[in-house]
Design a protein around this motif. Structure first.
Motif, PDB file in Angstrom:
ATOM      1  N   ARG A 486       0.834  -1.204   0.000  1.00 10.87           N
ATOM      2  CA  ARG A 486       0.000   0.000   0.000  1.00 10.87           C
ATOM      3  C   ARG A 486       0.873   1.259   0.000  1.00 10.87           C
ATOM      4  NH1 ARG A 486      -4.837  -0.999  -1.932  1.00 10.87           N
ATOM      5  NH2 ARG A 486      -5.871  -2.749  -0.884  1.00 10.87           N
ATOM      6  N   GLU A 498      -1.094  -1.243  -6.395  1.00 11.42           N
ATOM      7  CA  GLU A 498      -2.316  -1.187  -5.590  1.00 11.42           C
ATOM      8  C   GLU A 498      -3.068  -2.516  -5.678  1.00 11.42           C
ATOM      9  OE1 GLU A 498      -4.942   0.767  -2.983  1.00 11.42           O
ATOM     10  OE2 GLU A 498      -3.074   1.567  -3.827  1.00 11.42           O
ATOM     11  N   LYS A 499      -3.118  -3.076  -6.870  1.00 11.10           N
ATOM     12  CA  LYS A 499      -3.794  -4.363  -7.051  1.00 11.10           C
ATOM     13  C   LYS A 499      -3.026  -5.491  -6.371  1.00 11.10           C
ATOM     14  CE  LYS A 499      -5.659  -2.580 -11.336  1.00 11.10           C
ATOM     15  NZ  LYS A 499      -5.420  -2.461 -12.793  1.00 11.10           N
ATOM     16  N   THR A 502      -4.047  -5.407  -2.792  1.00  8.54           N
ATOM     17  CA  THR A 502      -5.369  -6.017  -2.622  1.00  8.54           C
ATOM     18  C   THR A 502      -5.280  -7.536  -2.632  1.00  8.54           C
ATOM     19  OG1 THR A 502      -6.484  -4.124  -3.650  1.00  8.54           O
ATOM     20  CG2 THR A 502      -7.669  -6.222  -3.650  1.00  8.54           C
ATOM     21  N   GLU A 505      -3.901  -8.764   0.668  1.00  5.75           N
ATOM     22  CA  GLU A 505      -4.924  -8.659   1.705  1.00  5.75           C
ATOM     23  C   GLU A 505      -5.950  -9.773   1.570  1.00  5.75           C
ATOM     24  OE1 GLU A 505      -4.707  -3.771   2.129  1.00  5.75           O
ATOM     25  OE2 GLU A 505      -6.250  -4.727   0.904  1.00  5.75           O
ATOM     26  N   GLN A 506      -6.335 -10.099   0.341  1.00  5.16           N
ATOM     27  CA  GLN A 506      -7.280 -11.194   0.133  1.00  5.16           C
ATOM     28  C   GLN A 506      -6.698 -12.514   0.629  1.00  5.16           C
ATOM     29  OE1 GLN A 506      -7.779 -10.683  -4.074  1.00  5.16           O
ATOM     30  NE2 GLN A 506      -9.697  -9.550  -3.870  1.00  5.16           N
ATOM     31  N   GLY A 520     -12.114  -7.967  -4.193  1.00  7.52           N
ATOM     32  CA  GLY A 520     -11.953  -6.681  -4.856  1.00  7.52           C
ATOM     33  C   GLY A 520     -10.677  -6.659  -5.637  1.00  7.52           C
ATOM     34  N   GLY A 521     -10.342  -5.485  -6.171  1.00  8.70           N
ATOM     35  CA  GLY A 521      -9.068  -5.302  -6.834  1.00  8.70           C
ATOM     36  C   GLY A 521      -8.961  -5.956  -8.189  1.00  8.70           C
TER      37      GLY A 521
END
Length: 528
Positions: A486, A498-499, A502, A505-506, A520-521
């Motif tokens: 991030r 940024e992706k 994500t 995080e997933q 998301g992402g």
């Protein structure tokens, strides 16, 4: 049909008339003999293993196959060389993001760290002419005595004017029943429609479809004056029955050979979920077919994967043998990037049979581990044997190899020299370029002193290693990696980073039992 096509087709009929093997191909690497030659401890193939670090041959009292604390790491030859074929694939990362977006962790065997790393911009210096620039740098990790060393290779970008030889592209499209799922055949049709608008008038395309059998929908046809005809052939494709990948590949290469254009960039583009279930389903038998066309006609293979269920291993091995590369698309945004931004500019090759060899200095290096590239290993003695298959690299590509390196106590001076060797695509003349790095250039702290692009590379590699159950020294937790990503996305203003954040995080959420939360992402990483 001319004589060379008849001869080629007859030989292939004999070749593909072998034993029917069920399943989607073997799980071993395509270069098993190279593993033993490299002196790798506990070598793991692409199906999921991790290999222990190689020992850089040092003083005799260090012994062989022992870690510094005396724990056995397996039988390690006194080898301080690392040799591999170059790889610009990105499909593993794209498919992992799709799987994570669906609330599941990717299977460890589908995770190839080099494809995660190669999905991001690196910012390497480009060469002035054809061939490669060699960039070597690194930084210290949070683990004592361990550093990351990055070997970065880059080719010259394609001219902005779009000047290139004409392309002769044979599209082999899977229309089996499994391709009826949204995001498969519909996405393939959209992708080809986009490309039909982008190719030049002097380019040519042919179209082959396959389900239980293969069919030529369009022989090799010039774009000039025929764009409507080509679009109609694309629109007419509808899902049918089983998935006979071998039949599609065979017919596709027959069409590519028959429509071969001298002086053009001849390529087969396979769009499929690669879930072979009819006909010859063993990867090795199909690979022999691809290999013959590569050697005799110089036809390369570009694999485009689609679908939530995807035969990653089969597609990977096909394109490796076919001197090409793979990518994965999950939506129209990714399709436009691949078929508009990448394929038209990259049909031309900058290098054939490209290999890299990194020589670590036994005076300064205690251990090293190449992160990824397990199925691209080459025997050290074959580095300058130009009959041994390497990788194909196009304009504007970058190739990154990341090593975990353990320095000797108090080490100072030269650490490693990296050499890339390749053949000129037209003349087949061999060329080499080198670069080196010393302890002073890798002395900074990774998360404090290293440049943003090296940090992104480290995050991608650590993420891939975590997904396949690895234990790289100094690796942050998934939560820490997401935070790093991030921060890097903000500082670089790079949407692909940024992706990445994500996706991490997933993965962290799924591992902690939160897989039902909304994904998301959507989107893709950057190639090269």
């Amino acid at each position: 049909m001319d004589r060379r096509a008849r001869t080629y087709r007859g030989a292939l009929a004999l070749l593909l008339g072998g034993i029917l093997v069920t399943g989607c191909g073997g799980s071993g690497t395509s270069n098993d003999s190279a593993t033993a030659d490299r002196g790798v401890a506990g070598s793991g193939g692409p199906a999921g293993g991790k290999r222990a670090p190689s020992a850089a041959a040092g003083p005799q009292e260090d012994g062989a196959g022992q870690a510094e604390d005396g724990a056995a790491r397996g039988s390690v030859a006194p080898d301080y060389l690392s040799t591999f074929a170059l790889d610009v694939d990105t499909a593993s990362y794209g498919y992992a993001r799709r799987t994570l977006g669906d609330g599941q962790l990717p299977a460890a065997g589908t995770v190839r760290p080099e494809e995660f790393v190669n999905s991001f911009r690196q910012g390497y210096e480009r060469p002035d002419g054809n061939g490669f620039s060699v960039n070597v740098d690194g930084a210290r990790t949070d683990a004592a005595d361990w550093s990351l060393v990055r070997v970065g290779l880059a080719t010259k970008t394609a001219p902005e004017s779009g000047e290139r030889p004409p392309a002769a592209l044979t599209f082999v499209v899977d229309i089996s029943g499994s391709m009826s799922e949204p995001g498969r055949l519909d996405l393939a049709k959209t992708s080809l429609g986009i490309l039909a608008d982008e190719l030049r008038d002097d380019d040519s395309v042919s179209l082959v479809t396959f389900s239980d059998e293969a069919e030529t929908r369009l022989p090799m046809t010039r774009l000039q004056g025929n764009r409507t005809k080509i679009r109609d052939a694309i629109t007419a494709m509808e899902p049918a029955d089983s998935t006979n990948v071998a039949a599609g590949v065979e017919r596709g290469y027959d069409e590519a050979v028959e429509g071969h254009r001298k002086g053009a960039n001849n390529r087969v583009v396979l769009l499929s979920d690669a879930l072979a279930n009819t006909g010859e389903t063993d990867a090795d038998a199909i690979l022999e077919r691809v290999g013959d066309a590569r050697k005799e006609y110089g036809i390369t293979l570009f694999g485009v994967g689609v679908g939530s269920d995807y035969g990653d291993e089969l597609m990977e091995r096909l394109t490796n043998k076919g001197d090409g590369n793979t990518t994965y698309i999950a939506d129209e945004t990714q399709a436009r990037k691949v078929f508009v931004d990448q394929l038209p500019a990259h049909v031309e090759l900058r290098a054939r049979d490209a290999k890299a060899q990194v020589a670590f200095d036994r005076k300064t290096v205690k251990q090293f581990e190449l992160i990824g590239y397990e199925n691209r290993e080459v025997a050290d003695d074959d580095f300058r044997d130009d009959s041994v298959d390497g990788g194909e690299v196009g304009p504007g590509h970058t190739v990154t190899a990341l090593y975990a390196v353990r320095l000797r106590e108090g080490a100072s001076g030269h650490v490693a020299t990296a050499t890339v060797r390749w053949l000129d695509p037209k003349t087949r003349e061999a060329h080499e370029e080198t670069g080196s790095v010393g302890t002073g250039a890798i002395d900074g702290e990774l998360w404090d002193d290293a440049g943003a692009r090296l940090q992104v590379t480290a995050v991608a590699a650590y993420f891939a290693d975590a997904l396949r159950g690895g234990d790289l020294q100094g690796a942050p937790t998934l939560g820490e990696l997401a935070g790093r990503a991030r921060e890097l996305a903000s500082s670089t203003e790079d949407s692909s980073v940024e992706k990445l954040a994500t996706a991490i995080e997933q993965a962290d959420r799924i591992r902690n039992g939160g897989g039902d939360e909304p994904p998301g992402g959507e989107g893709e990483g950057e190639l090269g």
